[in-house]
Design a protein around this motif. Structure first.
Motif, PDB file in Angstrom:
ATOM      1  N   THR A   1      -1.392   2.303 -20.110  1.00 50.05           N
ATOM      2  CA  THR A   1      -1.520   0.747 -20.221  1.00 50.05           C
ATOM      3  C   THR A   1      -2.520   0.469 -20.982  1.00 50.05           C
ATOM      4  OG1 THR A   1      -2.721   0.714 -18.100  1.00 50.05           O
ATOM      5  CG2 THR A   1      -0.177   0.713 -18.025  1.00 50.05           C
ATOM      6  N   GLY A   2      -3.559   1.270 -21.348  1.00 52.08           N
ATOM      7  CA  GLY A   2      -4.711   0.834 -22.217  1.00 52.08           C
ATOM      8  C   GLY A   2      -6.007   0.689 -21.578  1.00 52.08           C
ATOM      9  N   ARG A   3      -5.697   0.734 -20.132  1.00 55.64           N
ATOM     10  CA  ARG A   3      -7.370   0.501 -19.486  1.00 55.64           C
ATOM     11  C   ARG A   3      -8.029   1.932 -19.398  1.00 55.64           C
ATOM     12  NH1 ARG A   3      -7.253   2.611 -14.714  1.00 55.64           N
ATOM     13  NH2 ARG A   3      -5.205   2.610 -13.317  1.00 55.64           N
ATOM     14  N   SER A   4      -9.367   1.717 -19.209  1.00 51.74           N
ATOM     15  CA  SER A   4     -10.142   3.047 -18.978  1.00 51.74           C
ATOM     16  C   SER A   4      -9.423   3.627 -17.747  1.00 51.74           C
ATOM     17  CB  SER A   4     -11.649   2.683 -18.950  1.00 51.74           C
ATOM     18  OG  SER A   4     -12.183   2.070 -19.911  1.00 51.74           O
ATOM     19  N   GLU A   5      -9.651   5.057 -17.777  1.00 51.79           N
ATOM     20  CA  GLU A   5      -9.384   5.842 -16.579  1.00 51.79           C
ATOM     21  C   GLU A   5     -10.449   6.257 -15.761  1.00 51.79           C
ATOM     22  OE1 GLU A   5      -7.591  10.342 -16.150  1.00 51.79           O
ATOM     23  OE2 GLU A   5      -8.968   9.842 -17.612  1.00 51.79           O
ATOM     24  N   SER A   6     -10.406   6.089 -14.400  1.00 51.18           N
ATOM     25  CA  SER A   6     -11.630   6.696 -13.617  1.00 51.18           C
ATOM     26  C   SER A   6     -11.440   7.975 -13.166  1.00 51.18           C
ATOM     27  CB  SER A   6     -11.259   5.845 -12.198  1.00 51.18           C
ATOM     28  OG  SER A   6     -10.194   6.222 -11.420  1.00 51.18           O
ATOM     29  N   THR A   7     -12.599   8.381 -12.667  1.00 42.89           N
ATOM     30  CA  THR A   7     -12.635  10.108 -12.487  1.00 42.89           C
ATOM     31  C   THR A   7     -11.769  10.341 -11.092  1.00 42.89           C
ATOM     32  OG1 THR A   7     -14.979   9.993 -13.349  1.00 42.89           O
ATOM     33  CG2 THR A   7     -14.275  11.583 -11.558  1.00 42.89           C
ATOM     34  N   ALA A   8     -11.582   9.088 -10.149  1.00 45.59           N
ATOM     35  CA  ALA A   8     -10.645   9.465  -9.258  1.00 45.59           C
ATOM     36  C   ALA A   8      -9.035   9.600  -9.667  1.00 45.59           C
ATOM     37  CB  ALA A   8     -10.912   8.275  -8.084  1.00 45.59           C
ATOM     38  N   GLU A   9      -8.694   9.007 -10.703  1.00 48.00           N
ATOM     39  CA  GLU A   9      -7.383   9.131 -11.302  1.00 48.00           C
ATOM     40  C   GLU A   9      -7.264  10.419 -11.998  1.00 48.00           C
ATOM     41  OE1 GLU A   9      -6.334   4.509 -12.331  1.00 48.00           O
ATOM     42  OE2 GLU A   9      -7.823   5.475 -13.418  1.00 48.00           O
ATOM     43  N   HIS A  10      -8.300  10.731 -12.693  1.00 47.73           N
ATOM     44  CA  HIS A  10      -8.476  12.271 -13.318  1.00 47.73           C
ATOM     45  C   HIS A  10      -8.231  13.367 -12.300  1.00 47.73           C
ATOM     46  CE1 HIS A  10      -9.586  15.763 -15.332  1.00 47.73           C
ATOM     47  NE2 HIS A  10     -10.654  15.825 -14.439  1.00 47.73           N
ATOM     48  N   THR A  11      -9.043  13.012 -10.988  1.00 45.30           N
ATOM     49  CA  THR A  11      -8.996  14.113 -10.033  1.00 45.30           C
ATOM     50  C   THR A  11      -7.667  14.083  -9.464  1.00 45.30           C
ATOM     51  OG1 THR A  11     -11.242  13.983  -9.979  1.00 45.30           O
ATOM     52  CG2 THR A  11      -9.973  14.886  -8.035  1.00 45.30           C
ATOM     53  N   TRP A  12      -6.907  12.872  -9.117  1.00 45.98           N
ATOM     54  CA  TRP A  12      -5.600  12.966  -8.632  1.00 45.98           C
ATOM     55  C   TRP A  12      -4.611  13.632  -9.387  1.00 45.98           C
ATOM     56  CZ3 TRP A  12      -1.367  10.597 -10.943  1.00 45.98           C
ATOM     57  CH2 TRP A  12      -0.326  10.638 -10.246  1.00 45.98           C
ATOM     58  N   ARG A  13      -4.673  13.315 -10.644  1.00 46.66           N
ATOM     59  CA  ARG A  13      -3.750  13.976 -11.605  1.00 46.66           C
ATOM     60  C   ARG A  13      -3.925  15.739 -11.689  1.00 46.66           C
ATOM     61  NH1 ARG A  13      -0.457  12.276 -16.795  1.00 46.66           N
ATOM     62  NH2 ARG A  13      -2.323  12.745 -17.728  1.00 46.66           N
ATOM     63  N   LEU A  14      -5.194  15.805 -11.707  1.00 46.83           N
ATOM     64  CA  LEU A  14      -5.501  17.248 -11.708  1.00 46.83           C
ATOM     65  C   LEU A  14      -4.903  18.171 -10.447  1.00 46.83           C
ATOM     66  CD1 LEU A  14      -7.199  19.724 -12.993  1.00 46.83           C
ATOM     67  CD2 LEU A  14      -9.161  18.865 -11.942  1.00 46.83           C
ATOM     68  N   CYS A  15      -5.306  17.420  -9.447  1.00 48.66           N
ATOM     69  CA  CYS A  15      -4.626  17.971  -8.116  1.00 48.66           C
ATOM     70  C   CYS A  15      -3.055  17.979  -8.104  1.00 48.66           C
ATOM     71  CB  CYS A  15      -5.329  17.099  -6.868  1.00 48.66           C
ATOM     72  SG  CYS A  15      -6.975  17.339  -6.682  1.00 48.66           S
ATOM     73  N   LEU A  16      -2.565  17.206  -8.648  1.00 46.33           N
ATOM     74  CA  LEU A  16      -1.103  17.182  -8.764  1.00 46.33           C
ATOM     75  C   LEU A  16      -0.560  18.172  -9.757  1.00 46.33           C
ATOM     76  CD1 LEU A  16       1.655  15.761  -7.814  1.00 46.33           C
ATOM     77  CD2 LEU A  16       1.189  14.102  -9.864  1.00 46.33           C
ATOM     78  N   MET A  17      -1.549  18.362 -10.548  1.00 48.37           N
ATOM     79  CA  MET A  17      -1.197  19.723 -11.591  1.00 48.37           C
ATOM     80  C   MET A  17      -1.159  20.999 -10.936  1.00 48.37           C
ATOM     81  SD  MET A  17      -2.782  18.598 -15.201  1.00 48.37           S
ATOM     82  CE  MET A  17      -2.498  19.872 -16.236  1.00 48.37           C
ATOM     83  N   ALA A  18      -2.351  21.008 -10.179  1.00 48.93           N
ATOM     84  CA  ALA A  18      -2.412  22.357  -9.411  1.00 48.93           C
ATOM     85  C   ALA A  18      -1.219  22.529  -8.542  1.00 48.93           C
ATOM     86  CB  ALA A  18      -3.678  22.315  -8.839  1.00 48.93           C
TER      87      ALA A  18
END
Length: 192
Positions: A30-47
């Motif tokens: 959507t064009g807003r800056s990503e947070s570290t928490a959001e990155h970590t969430w999707r990283l865990c989902l990828m795992a």
């Protein structure tokens, strides 16, 4: 005694909430800056999603490593890979920040989190190797999916984290797919 542990854990969780506001250099779709928490969430989902592809590993350990890998950034923030220099020891800063962040925890829990972070940093287990590779892949995936500025450097992604994404055949296979997406996002003009 149990009450002190619970209070300390709640204090830690309040401090860790800062990751929700710790911004990274990537942008969401959507064009807003990503947070570290959001990155970590999707990283865990990828795992979780890819864990069956990795063979004989401990999926819970993999997810734990993913959860703690950027936790120290709650205090000093994220330093984008393109801005990291040899003169600044990002690892030492993150370790110091993580130690400070976990100070309210029971010593055994603090030691567990610090040990997981050290394992990740050193890539000293099969799960840590995978966590490091997935971390790089999640970043590339977000860059490919995000609504980035027109001058975004997609060519950087074609080399970013290659050592870690080559450490397992499944990581390497995902990397090939993401590199193809990167080239398309770059307009096909930047290939390596």
């Amino acid at each position: 005694m149990a009450n002190e542990r619970l209070l300390g854990a709640l204090d830690f969780l309040r401090e860790a909430e800062r990751l929700k506001s710790t911004l990274r250099s990537g942008f969401t779709s959507t064009g807003r800056s990503e947070s570290t928490a959001e990155h970590t969430w999707r990283l865990c989902l990828m795992a979780l999603v890819f864990s069956d592809e990795f063979g004989d590993i401990d999926p819970l350990r993999l997810i734990k490593l993913c959860i703690v890998h950027d936790l120290g950034e709650a205090l000093s923030g994220d330093i984008p890979a393109v801005l990291q220099t040899e003169r600044f020891d990002k690892s030492a800063q993150e370790r110091a920040d993580l130690k400070e962040l976990t100070r309210a925890l029971h010593p055994a829990k603090q030691a567990e989190i610090l040990a997981l972070w050290e394992e990740y940093e050193a890539a000293s287990s099969p799960e840590a190797v995978l966590a490091k590779g997935l971390d790089k892949l999640e970043t590339i995936l977000q860059h490919n999916q995000g609504r980035n500025p027109v001058d975004f450097d997609y060519a950087f992604n074609l080399d970013y984290g290659r050592k870690h994404t080559s450490a397992h055949p499944i990581l390497a296979e995902i990397r090939v797919l993401l590199d193809e997406e990167t080239r398309v996002r770059a307009g096909g003009s930047k290939t390596r």
